[in-house]
Design a protein around this motif. Sequence first.
Motif, PDB file in Angstrom:
ATOM      1  N   PRO A  73       5.911  12.767 -10.742  1.00 31.50           N
ATOM      2  CA  PRO A  73       5.656  13.000  -9.313  1.00 31.50           C
ATOM      3  C   PRO A  73       5.397  14.452  -8.969  1.00 31.50           C
ATOM      4  N   LYS A  74       4.725  14.633  -7.839  1.00 32.71           N
ATOM      5  CA  LYS A  74       4.620  15.952  -7.222  1.00 32.71           C
ATOM      6  C   LYS A  74       5.706  16.044  -6.157  1.00 32.71           C
ATOM      7  N   ASP A  75       6.215  17.259  -5.925  1.00 36.39           N
ATOM      8  CA  ASP A  75       7.245  17.440  -4.915  1.00 36.39           C
ATOM      9  C   ASP A  75       6.784  16.923  -3.556  1.00 36.39           C
ATOM     10  N   GLY A  76       7.659  16.185  -2.894  1.00 33.29           N
ATOM     11  CA  GLY A  76       7.393  15.742  -1.536  1.00 33.29           C
ATOM     12  C   GLY A  76       6.603  14.463  -1.414  1.00 33.29           C
ATOM     13  N   GLN A  77       6.212  13.859  -2.530  1.00 33.64           N
ATOM     14  CA  GLN A  77       5.403  12.640  -2.450  1.00 33.64           C
ATOM     15  C   GLN A  77       6.224  11.355  -2.536  1.00 33.64           C
ATOM     16  N   GLY A  78       7.536  11.484  -2.556  1.00 39.86           N
ATOM     17  CA  GLY A  78       8.394  10.333  -2.337  1.00 39.86           C
ATOM     18  C   GLY A  78       8.577   9.361  -3.474  1.00 39.86           C
ATOM     19  N   HIS A  79       8.479   9.837  -4.709  1.00 46.98           N
ATOM     20  CA  HIS A  79       8.826   8.960  -5.825  1.00 46.98           C
ATOM     21  C   HIS A  79       9.388   9.802  -6.967  1.00 46.98           C
ATOM     22  N   THR A  80      10.137   9.165  -7.836  1.00 46.23           N
ATOM     23  CA  THR A  80      10.797   9.855  -8.939  1.00 46.23           C
ATOM     24  C   THR A  80      10.396   9.245 -10.270  1.00 46.23           C
ATOM     25  N   LYS A  81      10.803   9.867 -11.318  1.00 45.08           N
ATOM     26  CA  LYS A  81      10.528   9.363 -12.661  1.00 45.08           C
ATOM     27  C   LYS A  81      11.104   7.961 -12.838  1.00 45.08           C
ATOM     28  N   GLU A  82      12.249   7.722 -12.219  1.00 50.78           N
ATOM     29  CA  GLU A  82      12.930   6.433 -12.350  1.00 50.78           C
ATOM     30  C   GLU A  82      12.190   5.300 -11.632  1.00 50.78           C
ATOM     31  N   ASP A  83      11.267   5.638 -10.751  1.00 50.87           N
ATOM     32  CA  ASP A  83      10.530   4.615 -10.008  1.00 50.87           C
ATOM     33  C   ASP A  83       9.339   4.050 -10.775  1.00 50.87           C
ATOM     34  N   ALA A  84       9.042   4.618 -11.924  1.00 45.87           N
ATOM     35  CA  ALA A  84       7.811   4.280 -12.648  1.00 45.87           C
ATOM     36  C   ALA A  84       7.675   2.784 -12.926  1.00 45.87           C
ATOM     37  N   GLU A  85       8.771   2.121 -13.271  1.00 48.73           N
ATOM     38  CA  GLU A  85       8.681   0.717 -13.669  1.00 48.73           C
ATOM     39  C   GLU A  85       8.450  -0.230 -12.500  1.00 48.73           C
ATOM     40  N   LEU A  86       8.594   0.247 -11.254  1.00 48.71           N
ATOM     41  CA  LEU A  86       8.433  -0.636 -10.097  1.00 48.71           C
ATOM     42  C   LEU A  86       6.996  -1.102  -9.908  1.00 48.71           C
ATOM     43  N   CYS A  87       6.025  -0.260 -10.225  1.00 50.86           N
ATOM     44  CA  CYS A  87       4.624  -0.641 -10.071  1.00 50.86           C
ATOM     45  C   CYS A  87       4.206  -1.466 -11.285  1.00 50.86           C
ATOM     46  N   HIS A 115       0.845  -1.191   0.000  1.00 51.78           N
ATOM     47  CA  HIS A 115       0.000   0.000   0.000  1.00 51.78           C
ATOM     48  C   HIS A 115       0.884   1.245   0.000  1.00 51.78           C
ATOM     49  N   LEU A 116       0.415   2.295  -0.629  1.00 52.96           N
ATOM     50  CA  LEU A 116       1.128   3.568  -0.676  1.00 52.96           C
ATOM     51  C   LEU A 116       0.119   4.699  -0.549  1.00 52.96           C
ATOM     52  N   TYR A 117       0.522   5.792   0.069  1.00 53.66           N
ATOM     53  CA  TYR A 117      -0.314   6.988   0.089  1.00 53.66           C
ATOM     54  C   TYR A 117       0.536   8.184   0.488  1.00 53.66           C
ATOM     55  N   PRO A 118       0.226   9.362  -0.064  1.00 51.49           N
ATOM     56  CA  PRO A 118       1.001  10.566   0.238  1.00 51.49           C
ATOM     57  C   PRO A 118       0.463  11.300   1.461  1.00 51.49           C
TER      58      PRO A 118
END
Length: 352
Positions: free
Chosen positions: A97-111, A16-19
């Motif tokens: 991503p939005k600033d401060g939400q804890g993910h980057t462009k490079e994280d896209a493939e993880l989901c 689970h994830l949430y900002p």
Amino acid sequence: MPAMAADIPIIDSHIHLYPEDELDTLSWYKPGEPLGKQHSVEDYKAATTGSPYPVKGFVFLETDRKNDLESGAKDGSGWKDPLAEVDWLRRIVTGTPKDGQGHTKEDAELCVAYIPWAPMPSGAEVLEKYIEKVKEVAGESWSKVRGFRYLLQDKPNGTALTEGFIESLKLLGRKKLVFDLGVDQRQRGRVQLEEAVEMIDRAHDGVAEEDKVVFIINHMCKPDLGVYNTMSSPSFLAWRTAMFTLSKCEQTYMKVSGGFSEMPDTLKERTAEDIFEALMPWLSVILAAFGTDRIMFGSDWPVCTVGMASSAEAWSKWQKVVARLCWMATLDEEAQRKIWGGTALKAYGIET
């Protein structure tokens, strides 16, 4: 304990994830809740850093955002917060991503997939309308939506057996979308197990094989892992019977996940080896009933961290419990690959 081959990748089938700025949309959130803070991709990556096996991806499960079935069915206003969650996942999957939400462009493939909430009790016509809304909000991430969930663990008895719910399940089957099934035997008793069996039977009754909805069962149905004598426990015996009954349907899969939430706090503090020994009656039933073709590893992060020393300790300890299951069952590499990722990819229809 011998190490698993280092090149076997992990697909975590349940996180689970949430900002931080959307906490007030969560139905369970109250200030002071142990989970009442941001849990991001960055946090998840930190929790899994010590894994001896490469974590290649995860399946996101909806986080029980606030909703209103009645207004949703009428004008869609009751779906605002679940659709906001879809938008949150869209940003992760598309690397925006939005600033401060804890993910980057490079994280896209993880989901590798995400499973939003759906208004299942409202019937097929309403669900069809809702799915179109999800498609609209998901945009280019729609291909990662592999199914839906409506938590039954805290709903009134009989919810899953209404005509509307069964119609909705049949619609998901026709659309090749899975249903993630969350029930809770420990807190709700055997009735939840009995209703799950009946629900699956009715959802598949009279349906062509290719249109039968796939059920992915969460957290081993949340059995009472504090039972001392499983040989004489009515709770354990009812659970064991239900597991073998549920497994008779080839369209059902089981997540080996969620254990920490159902075990006594004193057991959580023990080593992974001790936890495995205590859980062996349940784990052996799951393995015998579903086989390696239909069970999958899931961490239930960050829920697994409640009452644990740290997020990393919780994830690592559950991974070690499942690794010990593979070792004790003397599973070959092919079988291990299924449990650690292959079964999740197959069940969710994920192309790699």
